[in-house]
Design a protein around this motif. Structure first.
Motif, mmCIF file in Angstrom:
data_model
loop_
_atom_site.group_PDB
_atom_site.id
_atom_site.type_symbol
_atom_site.label_atom_id
_atom_site.label_comp_id
_atom_site.label_asym_id
_atom_site.label_seq_id
_atom_site.Cartn_x
_atom_site.Cartn_y
_atom_site.Cartn_z
ATOM 1 N N ALA A 197 -11.142 -71.247 35.917
ATOM 2 C CA ALA A 197 -11.659 -71.511 34.567
ATOM 3 C C ALA A 197 -11.064 -70.580 33.526
ATOM 4 O O ALA A 197 -11.405 -70.646 32.349
ATOM 5 N N GLY A 198 -10.206 -69.692 33.971
ATOM 6 C CA GLY A 198 -9.590 -68.753 33.042
ATOM 7 C C GLY A 198 -10.540 -67.666 32.571
ATOM 8 O O GLY A 198 -10.386 -67.107 31.487
ATOM 9 N N LYS A 199 -11.520 -67.353 33.420
ATOM 10 C CA LYS A 199 -12.519 -66.355 33.041
ATOM 11 C C LYS A 199 -12.570 -65.243 34.080
ATOM 12 O O LYS A 199 -12.093 -65.372 35.184
ATOM 13 N N SER A 200 -13.217 -64.147 33.699
ATOM 14 C CA SER A 200 -13.442 -63.068 34.667
ATOM 15 C C SER A 200 -14.771 -62.388 34.356
ATOM 16 O O SER A 200 -14.893 -61.170 34.378
ATOM 17 N N GLU A 201 -15.778 -63.215 34.043
ATOM 18 C CA GLU A 201 -17.073 -62.672 33.648
ATOM 19 C C GLU A 201 -17.706 -61.844 34.762
ATOM 20 O O GLU A 201 -18.336 -60.820 34.506
ATOM 21 N N GLY A 202 -17.546 -62.312 36.020
ATOM 22 C CA GLY A 202 -18.143 -61.563 37.123
ATOM 23 C C GLY A 202 -17.611 -60.155 37.208
ATOM 24 O O GLY A 202 -18.362 -59.201 37.369
ATOM 25 N N LYS A 203 -16.282 -60.017 37.066
ATOM 26 C CA LYS A 203 -15.689 -58.687 37.122
ATOM 27 C C LYS A 203 -16.092 -57.870 35.894
ATOM 28 O O LYS A 203 -16.364 -56.672 35.996
ATOM 29 N N ARG A 204 -16.136 -58.505 34.729
ATOM 30 C CA ARG A 204 -16.550 -57.784 33.518
ATOM 31 C C ARG A 204 -17.965 -57.233 33.667
ATOM 32 O O ARG A 204 -18.254 -56.107 33.267
ATOM 33 N N GLU A 205 -18.856 -58.040 34.256
ATOM 34 C CA GLU A 205 -20.226 -57.583 34.456
ATOM 35 C C GLU A 205 -20.264 -56.384 35.393
ATOM 36 O O GLU A 205 -21.009 -55.429 35.175
#
Length: 268
Positions: A222-230
Motif C-alpha cells: 500500500a506504500g505505507k509504513s504506519e506499523g513501523k512508524r508507530e
C-alpha cells in the motif's frame, strides 16, 4: 529468512498493546478480554460481550470505508468501538462522527425504525494528552439548550482515554498494561497471559511473526509504513537511544528525527 525472523522477533519484543498489529492479534475473538475492556472502559457491570472483532472493516460502496481497531457487541446489541490512536492527528471529532455513522449504516435494514439503533460506546485510547485536559478519562457530554443541563441522549457515548495518565484505578491499571512491553510488568492476569504467549511461547511467537510479516507486506504494497512508524514513535517516547532505534528500524537518523519533530517529540 532466518535473519528476517530474528529481526521480527526483536520487533515483537518491542510491541505493546498500543501498537495495532500486536493489539489486533491479542484481542481478536477473545470474549474474556473483550469483557474486561468493556467493563473497565464503560464502567458498567451489566454488559455481556458476545463478539470481538479486531481490524474490522466496514465497507462503504459509495465512499470511504473505515477499519475499527476493536469492534465488540454485547448481548443487547450494544456496540463498542475502541480505537488505539498513537498520533494526535487521528484523534478528531470528525473521525469519531464517521466511525459512528458507518456503524449505524451497517446495522439497520430497510423498514427498521431508527429507534432500533443500538447504543454505541466509542473510546479513543491515546498515547498522550491530545485534548490538554490532564485526566485519564474524558467523556464527551452532550446537552440540549443554551445554558441548560438537559441531557441530549442520542445513544452515542464517546470518551477519550489518555494512556499516559495511568493511575491506580482499574482503568488506570489497564492503561498501564497497554503501555507495557514486558508481560511480567502487567496487572491483569488475562492480558499478562495472552501477551506472554505471543512474546515468549515458541508457537505464539511464530504466529505473531507470520502475522507481522503479512502486515508489513500489506503496508509495503500500500506504500505505507504506519506499523513501523508507530513502533519508532513508541521507542522515542520511551526514551530509547537513537542508535538502538536506528538498528531495529533500519531508518536513518534524519528520518527518525523528522518523524519525532512532526509528532512534537525529541530524540535523545
Amino acid at each position: 529468512r532466518a535473519r528476517r525472523r530474528a529481526k521480527n522477533l526483536e520487533l515483537i519484543r518491542q510491541f505493546r498493546l498500543m501498537d495495532n498489529p500486536f493489539m489486533g492479534r491479542v484481542f481478536q475473538g477473545d470474549l474474556e478480554l473483550g469483557q474486561l475492556l468493556a467493563m473497565l472502559m464503560t464502567g458498567r457491570n451489566d454488559l455481556t460481550v458476545t463478539s470481538v472483532i479486531t481490524e474490522h472493516e466496514l465497507k462503504n460502496l459509495h465512499g470511504r470505508s473505515v477499519r475499527l481497531d476493536i469492534h465488540a457487541f454485547d448481548h443487547d446489541k450494544k456496540e463498542i468501538d475502541i480505537e488505539i490512536q498513537r498520533a494526535k492527528k487521528g484523534a478528531t471529532p470528525k473521525r469519531i462522527r464517521y466511525n459512528s455513522a458507518m456503524m449505524d449504516s451497517n446495522f439497520l435494514v430497510q423498514s427498521e425504525d431508527f429507534e432500533d439503533l443500538p447504543e454505541q460506546y466509542i473510546f479513543f485510547v491515546t498515547e498522550n494528552d491530545v485534548n490538554g485536559l490532564h485526566q485519564l478519562l474524558s467523556p464527551v457530554e452532550k446537552r440540549l439548550g443554551k445554558g441548560l443541563t438537559i441531557p441530549y441522549d442520542d445513544g452515542i457515548h464517546i470518551a477519550f482515554i489518555d494512556s499516559s495518565k495511568a493511575d491506580d484505578s482499574p482503568l488506570g491499571k489497564l492503561m498501564h498494561d497497554f503501555r507495557c512491553r514486558q508481560a511480567e510488568e502487567m496487572y491483569y492476569p488475562l492480558l499478562k497471559e495472552k501477551v506472554r504467549y505471543y512474546k515468549e511461547n515458541k508457537k505464539g511467537v511464530t504466529i505473531m511473526s507470520d502475522i507481522f510479516e503479512k502486515y508489513l507486506q500489506e503496508e509495503h504494497d500500500a506504500g505505507k509504513s504506519e506499523g513501523k512508524r508507530e513502533m519508532i514513535l513508541g521507542m522515542i517516547e520511551d526514551h530509547d537511544p537513537l542508535a538502538k532505534i536506528m538498528k531495529i528500524s533500519k531508518w536513518s537518523a534524519d528520518q527518525i528525527r523528522a518523524l519525532a519533530e512532526k509528532n512534537g517529540l525529541a530524540v535523545e
